[in-house]
Design a protein around this motif. Sequence first.
Motif, PDB file in Angstrom:
ATOM      1  N   ILE A 356      61.770  25.110  58.293  1.00  0.00           N
ATOM      2  CA  ILE A 356      61.223  26.362  57.783  1.00  0.00           C
ATOM      3  C   ILE A 356      61.186  26.273  56.260  1.00  0.00           C
ATOM      4  CG2 ILE A 356      62.067  27.763  59.706  1.00  0.00           C
ATOM      5  CD1 ILE A 356      64.181  28.884  57.706  1.00  0.00           C
ATOM      6  N   GLY A 357      60.413  27.162  55.643  1.00  0.00           N
ATOM      7  CA  GLY A 357      60.474  27.359  54.207  1.00  0.00           C
ATOM      8  C   GLY A 357      60.945  28.776  53.939  1.00  0.00           C
ATOM      9  N   SER A 358      61.495  28.993  52.765  1.00  0.00           N
ATOM     10  CA  SER A 358      61.863  30.338  52.318  1.00  0.00           C
ATOM     11  C   SER A 358      61.926  30.315  50.802  1.00  0.00           C
ATOM     12  CB  SER A 358      63.191  30.796  52.926  1.00  0.00           C
ATOM     13  OG  SER A 358      63.006  31.214  54.274  1.00  0.00           O
ATOM     14  N   SER A 359      62.118  31.474  50.190  1.00  0.00           N
ATOM     15  CA  SER A 359      61.901  31.541  48.747  1.00  0.00           C
ATOM     16  C   SER A 359      63.143  31.263  47.905  1.00  0.00           C
ATOM     17  CB  SER A 359      61.342  32.917  48.370  1.00  0.00           C
ATOM     18  OG  SER A 359      62.318  33.933  48.539  1.00  0.00           O
ATOM     19  N   ASP A 360      64.288  31.825  48.254  1.00  0.00           N
ATOM     20  CA  ASP A 360      65.474  31.848  47.390  1.00  0.00           C
ATOM     21  C   ASP A 360      65.203  32.627  46.109  1.00  0.00           C
ATOM     22  OD1 ASP A 360      68.088  31.450  46.609  1.00  0.00           O
ATOM     23  OD2 ASP A 360      67.761  29.429  45.856  1.00  0.00           O
ATOM     24  N   ALA A 361      64.255  33.544  46.138  1.00  0.00           N
ATOM     25  CA  ALA A 361      64.011  34.395  44.976  1.00  0.00           C
ATOM     26  C   ALA A 361      65.170  35.381  44.819  1.00  0.00           C
ATOM     27  CB  ALA A 361      62.700  35.153  45.132  1.00  0.00           C
ATOM     28  N   HIS A 362      65.507  35.663  43.554  1.00  0.00           N
ATOM     29  CA  HIS A 362      66.578  36.611  43.242  1.00  0.00           C
ATOM     30  C   HIS A 362      66.023  37.879  42.594  1.00  0.00           C
ATOM     31  CE1 HIS A 362      69.108  33.260  44.235  1.00  0.00           C
ATOM     32  NE2 HIS A 362      70.212  33.831  43.786  1.00  0.00           N
ATOM     33  N   THR A 363      64.760  38.141  42.828  1.00  0.00           N
ATOM     34  CA  THR A 363      64.064  39.269  42.216  1.00  0.00           C
ATOM     35  C   THR A 363      63.859  40.439  43.171  1.00  0.00           C
ATOM     36  OG1 THR A 363      61.948  38.336  42.883  1.00  0.00           O
ATOM     37  CG2 THR A 363      62.761  37.724  40.687  1.00  0.00           C
ATOM     38  N   SER A 364      64.252  40.277  44.427  1.00  0.00           N
ATOM     39  CA  SER A 364      63.959  41.203  45.535  1.00  0.00           C
ATOM     40  C   SER A 364      62.505  41.130  45.964  1.00  0.00           C
ATOM     41  CB  SER A 364      64.309  42.659  45.183  1.00  0.00           C
ATOM     42  OG  SER A 364      65.637  42.779  44.743  1.00  0.00           O
ATOM     43  N   LEU A 365      61.738  40.188  45.386  1.00  0.00           N
ATOM     44  CA  LEU A 365      60.305  40.084  45.665  1.00  0.00           C
ATOM     45  C   LEU A 365      60.008  38.736  46.334  1.00  0.00           C
ATOM     46  CD1 LEU A 365      58.990  41.366  42.208  1.00  0.00           C
ATOM     47  CD2 LEU A 365      59.479  42.716  44.263  1.00  0.00           C
ATOM     48  N   SER A 366      59.664  38.791  47.593  1.00  0.00           N
ATOM     49  CA  SER A 366      59.347  37.570  48.332  1.00  0.00           C
ATOM     50  C   SER A 366      57.876  37.236  48.127  1.00  0.00           C
ATOM     51  CB  SER A 366      59.661  37.753  49.816  1.00  0.00           C
ATOM     52  OG  SER A 366      59.419  36.561  50.529  1.00  0.00           O
ATOM     53  N   ALA A 367      57.556  36.775  46.921  1.00  0.00           N
ATOM     54  CA  ALA A 367      56.164  36.478  46.544  1.00  0.00           C
ATOM     55  C   ALA A 367      56.092  35.032  46.091  1.00  0.00           C
ATOM     56  CB  ALA A 367      55.713  37.408  45.414  1.00  0.00           C
ATOM     57  N   VAL A 368      55.419  34.181  46.886  1.00  0.00           N
ATOM     58  CA  VAL A 368      55.414  32.752  46.582  1.00  0.00           C
ATOM     59  C   VAL A 368      54.006  32.175  46.456  1.00  0.00           C
ATOM     60  CG1 VAL A 368      57.648  32.442  47.717  1.00  0.00           C
ATOM     61  CG2 VAL A 368      55.569  32.052  49.024  1.00  0.00           C
ATOM     62  N   GLU A 369      52.976  33.033  46.495  1.00  0.00           N
ATOM     63  CA  GLU A 369      51.635  32.504  46.243  1.00  0.00           C
ATOM     64  C   GLU A 369      51.533  32.085  44.782  1.00  0.00           C
ATOM     65  OE1 GLU A 369      51.026  35.984  49.219  1.00  0.00           O
ATOM     66  OE2 GLU A 369      52.159  35.664  47.347  1.00  0.00           O
ATOM     67  N   GLU A 370      50.735  31.050  44.524  1.00  0.00           N
ATOM     68  CA  GLU A 370      50.621  30.543  43.159  1.00  0.00           C
ATOM     69  C   GLU A 370      50.095  31.612  42.200  1.00  0.00           C
ATOM     70  OE1 GLU A 370      51.711  27.474  42.371  1.00  0.00           O
ATOM     71  OE2 GLU A 370      52.140  26.984  44.468  1.00  0.00           O
ATOM     72  N   ASN A 371      49.207  32.482  42.686  1.00  0.00           N
ATOM     73  CA  ASN A 371      48.629  33.510  41.814  1.00  0.00           C
ATOM     74  C   ASN A 371      49.389  34.835  41.891  1.00  0.00           C
ATOM     75  OD1 ASN A 371      47.908  34.410  44.335  1.00  0.00           O
ATOM     76  ND2 ASN A 371      45.750  34.754  43.848  1.00  0.00           N
ATOM     77  N   ASN A 372      50.577  34.806  42.509  1.00  0.00           N
ATOM     78  CA  ASN A 372      51.377  36.021  42.642  1.00  0.00           C
ATOM     79  C   ASN A 372      52.850  35.644  42.654  1.00  0.00           C
ATOM     80  OD1 ASN A 372      51.843  38.785  42.963  1.00  0.00           O
ATOM     81  ND2 ASN A 372      51.678  38.703  45.198  1.00  0.00           N
ATOM     82  N   PHE A 373      53.243  34.794  41.703  1.00  0.00           N
ATOM     83  CA  PHE A 373      54.585  34.197  41.670  1.00  0.00           C
ATOM     84  C   PHE A 373      55.446  34.957  40.668  1.00  0.00           C
ATOM     85  CE2 PHE A 373      57.311  30.500  40.110  1.00  0.00           C
ATOM     86  CZ  PHE A 373      58.239  30.648  41.127  1.00  0.00           C
ATOM     87  N   TRP A 374      56.566  35.500  41.160  1.00  0.00           N
ATOM     88  CA  TRP A 374      57.428  36.346  40.321  1.00  0.00           C
ATOM     89  C   TRP A 374      58.714  35.648  39.922  1.00  0.00           C
ATOM     90  CZ3 TRP A 374      56.165  41.134  38.345  1.00  0.00           C
ATOM     91  CH2 TRP A 374      54.879  41.582  38.693  1.00  0.00           C
ATOM     92  N   GLY A 375      58.821  34.346  40.178  1.00  0.00           N
ATOM     93  CA  GLY A 375      59.948  33.567  39.676  1.00  0.00           C
ATOM     94  C   GLY A 375      61.214  33.733  40.480  1.00  0.00           C
ATOM     95  N   LYS A 376      62.228  32.958  40.093  1.00  0.00           N
ATOM     96  CA  LYS A 376      63.507  33.000  40.784  1.00  0.00           C
ATOM     97  C   LYS A 376      64.349  34.190  40.337  1.00  0.00           C
ATOM     98  CE  LYS A 376      67.718  30.340  41.731  1.00  0.00           C
ATOM     99  NZ  LYS A 376      67.694  30.469  43.192  1.00  0.00           N
TER     100      LYS A 376
END
Length: 628
Positions: A356-376
Amino acid sequence: MKKTTLSVLISAALFSSAPMAEGTADPRSYSPMAGKDYPQQVYWGDTHLHTSYSFDAAMMGNKGLPPEDAYRFARGEEVRAHNGMIAKLNRPLDFLMVSDHAEYLGLVPMINAKNQDLLDDPVGARWAQLLNGGADEQLKALLEMNMDLATNQKRLVNSTVERTAWSDITAAADRYNEPGKFTAFIGYEWTTMPGGNNLHRVVMFADDASKAGQLLPFSAFDSEDPEALWEHLQKYEDMTGGRALAIPHNGNVSNGLMFSLTDRDGEPLTRAYAETRSRWEPVMEVTQIKGDGETHSKLSPDDEFADFETWDKGNLTATELKTEEMLPYEYARSALKLGLEQEAKLGVNPFKYGMIGSSDAHTSLSAVEENNFWGKFTLFEPSAKRAEIQGYTEGKQGKVYGLTIDESVASGYAAVWATENTRDALFDAIKRRETYATTGPRMTVRFFGGWDFAADEVNHADFVDRGYSKGVPMGADLTQAPAGKAPSFMVAASRDPEGANLDRIQIIKGWHDTDGSLQEKVYDIAWSDARQPEANGKLPAVGNTVDVDSATWSNSIGAAELASVWTDPDFDPAERAFYYVRVLQIPTPRWNVYDEHYFETELNTDKPDSIQERAYTSPIWYTPVTES
């Protein structure tokens, strides 16, 4: 054919004999899917997302987005990010698991809320003072908390805070869980990192708060040993009647420990260890923000697509440099091969992982599209200068650079083939490994293995029915080969409806040969356009339509769909093997190019302008039956 008048039909209906007697109903149905329980729908989600309840997320600026906002965002609602912008997904997700760190769970929000118990503690008072200071003071507090994890020293103990935070998290998941529409999983992250080496797992429950809330999350302060975590999960199931599993992170920052061939005490793996690990850990996280974890170019030198979003500088705290000797025990493909070797030795495969893939984002935002990337972290939310943010830690061997924003990967998502969008159905599918990973795009991939697939079966409208009835899906097993037969694999992939065309489909094979060596090979099995393999067998590149100045690309190359039935030409029925699919898109702009276009600036980064996004399916394993 004899015609029947309407009056005759009406008469027959009105004056026919009584309905069939009970028990004699026709078992057939005009509906093709009647009586078939295999999944027809792929569901998209993220099992690894942090909110303000994680100490590091809060220390790095996430002070206002608790679990509720994470679920709202995943469901497609607008959320105001910390940089003041409105954030929204291009399309809602089907499921989400908030996986805040078990260690110091909810601590920072409660310090900020002036919880008196915490402020009365000298450590809590110190951290409160640092939190109210500038960026340097806040970073100092974060490093102190990280050091507590690295040294397994819990300096601030308050079970009331932990219990309150866990109650908040489980209740939020239940509130936002809507069976059939959106699944909110309850979970957390066990954040063990001895010496800074990442052995993290996220823990997922199939249950609601009435069960999951009965035990506090098991933290690294309880134990740094994965076997202790598995014992805790067994205790949970015995006590509540619930169900749980654990998902290892990508291992590229474990410095050779994630898929080590020894246990925590340095002893060789045993059959009991292998059985227990396989029981609790059905899938692995193969791609996320901290780099792609499928393989490494030094492990797969003949794979032209191996060096993809690689991060191989050091461990999680950037305190120990990477060495080549560590790499085989960190990447998915190598771990799958090591699993075959261990199975031959122990009789059980400890690394029989789906993907599986997942984000590990720490922003509360699960956004991983290249044009909608909110960082770690919120520090790395979109801005004209975010790609230039740098940092280093004084490591054992000098300055060791940590993962900077320009090295961060806009990745990934988990794709799950399940019978319905519910906790139970998704959990069941993950347990049986009927899953795949993508680096963000929502391409659809089907993968079946069997012994009797004909070359044209993938072109039939009912190819999925044939896949399940004549073979096994991704994540499953093939056993003893029929005499004179090699396994055949039926693969079909279609592009993300809102995304880029496909370049090619590949099957990656790994095997344990009769000499005891581990081997791998990449096969191109379907590709777009009129390309033909060259004399050396290599397929020419698909091309590149990316326009950097406008941050655009064109589907004038590639294919919307690709499909093939492929039979292993190098099959040996005596050798253990696995097969998984890698689907490659045509090149599209990397997130830094979208940043340059949006902010009308040139970023100081050496990262590529375009990348080929991809999907990795769970393997299908072949195991010969040997006489005992």
